[in-house]
Scaffold this motif. Sequence first.
Motif, PDB file in Angstrom:
ATOM      1  N   ALA A 181       0.871  -1.259  -0.030  1.00  0.00           N
ATOM      2  CA  ALA A 181       0.019  -0.024   0.130  1.00  0.00           C
ATOM      3  C   ALA A 181       0.729   1.258  -0.111  1.00  0.00           C
ATOM      4  CB  ALA A 181      -0.940  -0.023   1.124  1.00  0.00           C
ATOM      5  N   ASP A 182       0.517   2.230  -0.627  1.00  0.00           N
ATOM      6  CA  ASP A 182       1.212   3.552  -0.662  1.00  0.00           C
ATOM      7  C   ASP A 182       1.007   4.075   0.700  1.00  0.00           C
ATOM      8  OD1 ASP A 182      -1.193   5.717  -0.818  1.00  0.00           O
ATOM      9  OD2 ASP A 182      -1.515   4.448  -2.406  1.00  0.00           O
ATOM     10  N   ALA A 183       1.568   5.329   0.606  1.00  0.00           N
ATOM     11  CA  ALA A 183       2.000   5.995   2.167  1.00  0.00           C
ATOM     12  C   ALA A 183       0.717   6.528   2.654  1.00  0.00           C
ATOM     13  CB  ALA A 183       3.168   7.135   1.777  1.00  0.00           C
ATOM     14  N   THR A 184      -0.026   7.194   1.688  1.00  0.00           N
ATOM     15  CA  THR A 184      -1.312   7.842   1.801  1.00  0.00           C
ATOM     16  C   THR A 184      -2.400   6.856   2.477  1.00  0.00           C
ATOM     17  OG1 THR A 184      -0.808   9.599   0.427  1.00  0.00           O
ATOM     18  CG2 THR A 184      -3.265   9.231   1.049  1.00  0.00           C
ATOM     19  N   THR A 185      -2.376   5.717   2.025  1.00  0.00           N
ATOM     20  CA  THR A 185      -3.301   4.566   2.206  1.00  0.00           C
ATOM     21  C   THR A 185      -3.005   4.094   3.557  1.00  0.00           C
ATOM     22  OG1 THR A 185      -3.797   3.892  -0.104  1.00  0.00           O
ATOM     23  CG2 THR A 185      -4.149   2.367   1.600  1.00  0.00           C
ATOM     24  N   VAL A 186      -1.562   3.986   3.822  1.00  0.00           N
ATOM     25  CA  VAL A 186      -1.287   3.372   5.113  1.00  0.00           C
ATOM     26  C   VAL A 186      -1.543   4.381   6.103  1.00  0.00           C
ATOM     27  CG1 VAL A 186       0.836   2.803   6.424  1.00  0.00           C
ATOM     28  CG2 VAL A 186       0.754   1.853   4.229  1.00  0.00           C
ATOM     29  N   LEU A 187      -1.204   5.682   5.945  1.00  0.00           N
ATOM     30  CA  LEU A 187      -1.906   6.568   6.965  1.00  0.00           C
ATOM     31  C   LEU A 187      -3.276   6.800   7.087  1.00  0.00           C
ATOM     32  CD1 LEU A 187      -1.104   9.398   8.779  1.00  0.00           C
ATOM     33  CD2 LEU A 187      -1.578  10.761   6.560  1.00  0.00           C
ATOM     34  N   LEU A 188      -4.101   6.705   6.184  1.00  0.00           N
ATOM     35  CA  LEU A 188      -5.419   6.610   6.243  1.00  0.00           C
ATOM     36  C   LEU A 188      -5.867   5.569   6.848  1.00  0.00           C
ATOM     37  CD1 LEU A 188      -6.487   8.155   2.920  1.00  0.00           C
ATOM     38  CD2 LEU A 188      -6.694   9.575   5.115  1.00  0.00           C
ATOM     39  N   ALA A 189      -5.276   4.340   6.750  1.00  0.00           N
ATOM     40  CA  ALA A 189      -5.886   3.016   7.296  1.00  0.00           C
ATOM     41  C   ALA A 189      -5.399   3.125   8.839  1.00  0.00           C
ATOM     42  CB  ALA A 189      -5.288   1.711   6.691  1.00  0.00           C
ATOM     43  N   TYR A 190      -4.315   3.583   9.189  1.00  0.00           N
ATOM     44  CA  TYR A 190      -3.965   3.822  10.502  1.00  0.00           C
ATOM     45  C   TYR A 190      -4.731   4.699  11.493  1.00  0.00           C
ATOM     46  CZ  TYR A 190      -0.971   4.509  14.972  1.00  0.00           C
ATOM     47  OH  TYR A 190      -0.835   4.371  16.110  1.00  0.00           O
ATOM     48  N   LEU A 191      -5.385   5.722  10.754  1.00  0.00           N
ATOM     49  CA  LEU A 191      -6.406   6.572  11.319  1.00  0.00           C
ATOM     50  C   LEU A 191      -7.878   6.061  11.428  1.00  0.00           C
ATOM     51  CD1 LEU A 191      -5.092   9.911  10.072  1.00  0.00           C
ATOM     52  CD2 LEU A 191      -4.447   8.792  12.350  1.00  0.00           C
ATOM     53  N   GLY A 192      -8.036   4.924  10.868  1.00  0.00           N
ATOM     54  CA  GLY A 192      -9.231   4.318  10.692  1.00  0.00           C
ATOM     55  C   GLY A 192     -10.171   4.595   9.481  1.00  0.00           C
ATOM     56  N   ARG A 193      -9.285   5.171   8.430  1.00  0.00           N
ATOM     57  CA  ARG A 193     -10.096   5.847   7.312  1.00  0.00           C
ATOM     58  C   ARG A 193      -9.607   4.852   5.981  1.00  0.00           C
ATOM     59  NH1 ARG A 193      -9.969  10.431  10.382  1.00  0.00           N
ATOM     60  NH2 ARG A 193     -11.175  11.934   9.910  1.00  0.00           N
ATOM     61  N   ARG A 194     -10.536   4.490   5.119  1.00  0.00           N
ATOM     62  CA  ARG A 194     -10.476   3.882   3.965  1.00  0.00           C
ATOM     63  C   ARG A 194      -9.868   4.815   2.835  1.00  0.00           C
ATOM     64  NH1 ARG A 194     -14.564   2.392   1.570  1.00  0.00           N
ATOM     65  NH2 ARG A 194     -16.063   3.175   3.494  1.00  0.00           N
ATOM     66  N   ALA A 195      -8.778   4.578   2.156  1.00  0.00           N
ATOM     67  CA  ALA A 195      -8.496   5.636   1.113  1.00  0.00           C
ATOM     68  C   ALA A 195      -9.451   5.729   0.000  1.00  0.00           C
ATOM     69  CB  ALA A 195      -6.910   5.256   0.634  1.00  0.00           C
ATOM     70  N   THR A 196     -10.174   4.407  -0.208  1.00  0.00           N
ATOM     71  CA  THR A 196     -11.308   4.391  -1.195  1.00  0.00           C
ATOM     72  C   THR A 196     -12.443   4.925  -0.849  1.00  0.00           C
ATOM     73  OG1 THR A 196     -11.547   2.041  -0.638  1.00  0.00           O
ATOM     74  CG2 THR A 196      -9.854   2.276  -2.134  1.00  0.00           C
TER      75      THR A 196
END
Length: 201
Positions: A181-196
């Motif tokens: 996963a790219d850096a943005t996806t990883v950050l958002l997932a860590y915060l409980g958000r889906r990049a999609t």
Amino acid sequence: MTTITGTNAITLLGAAHTALRTAVAGIPADGWDLPTPCEHWTVTQVLQHATGDQIGYAAAITGGPWPAEDPFQPSGRIDGDAAALLEQALDASTAAFATVGADAEQVPVPLPQGPLPLWIAAGACALDAAVHAWDIAVATGAPSPLTAPDAEQLLAVAKQIVEPLRAYGAYAAELPVAADADATTVLLAYLGRRATWTPQA
């Protein structure tokens, strides 16, 4: 592990403020009541929350004034010009952090952790602005304002503050991501958000 200095964090805060300004400027006339990745909150409420948080970080450093409205109970109604209200909050945040030395180890923050080193304090303020800029952008159909380099630095900050805040409901549980996963996806997932995220999903 990404290393951040106080100076890096101030630069990151400026970039996050720009992202939030851009996201708000792109809200269409009929977009204020659109749903966002912040569950149960509209675009207006996310903006109110983000604005209140910026004022809160400034007030923690300067002693006030604090937000007029509870950032965690946004009314969904904005009196006056939204962009002007946002600008006041961002100006207050920028001015407050400008009074802090780059090597400061005890910077007051509106978080239960208490005073933090500048790189975490300013980084946390940047994290808040950047992620809510993303919330507003994706809710209104605009491109993501999160860049990979910024996301990497914001993740380093998030790892320092998020876990204790989950208990307060400030962040949802971390979501799984693919190994590539790219850096943005990883950050958002860590915060409980889906990049999609989309309004329909």
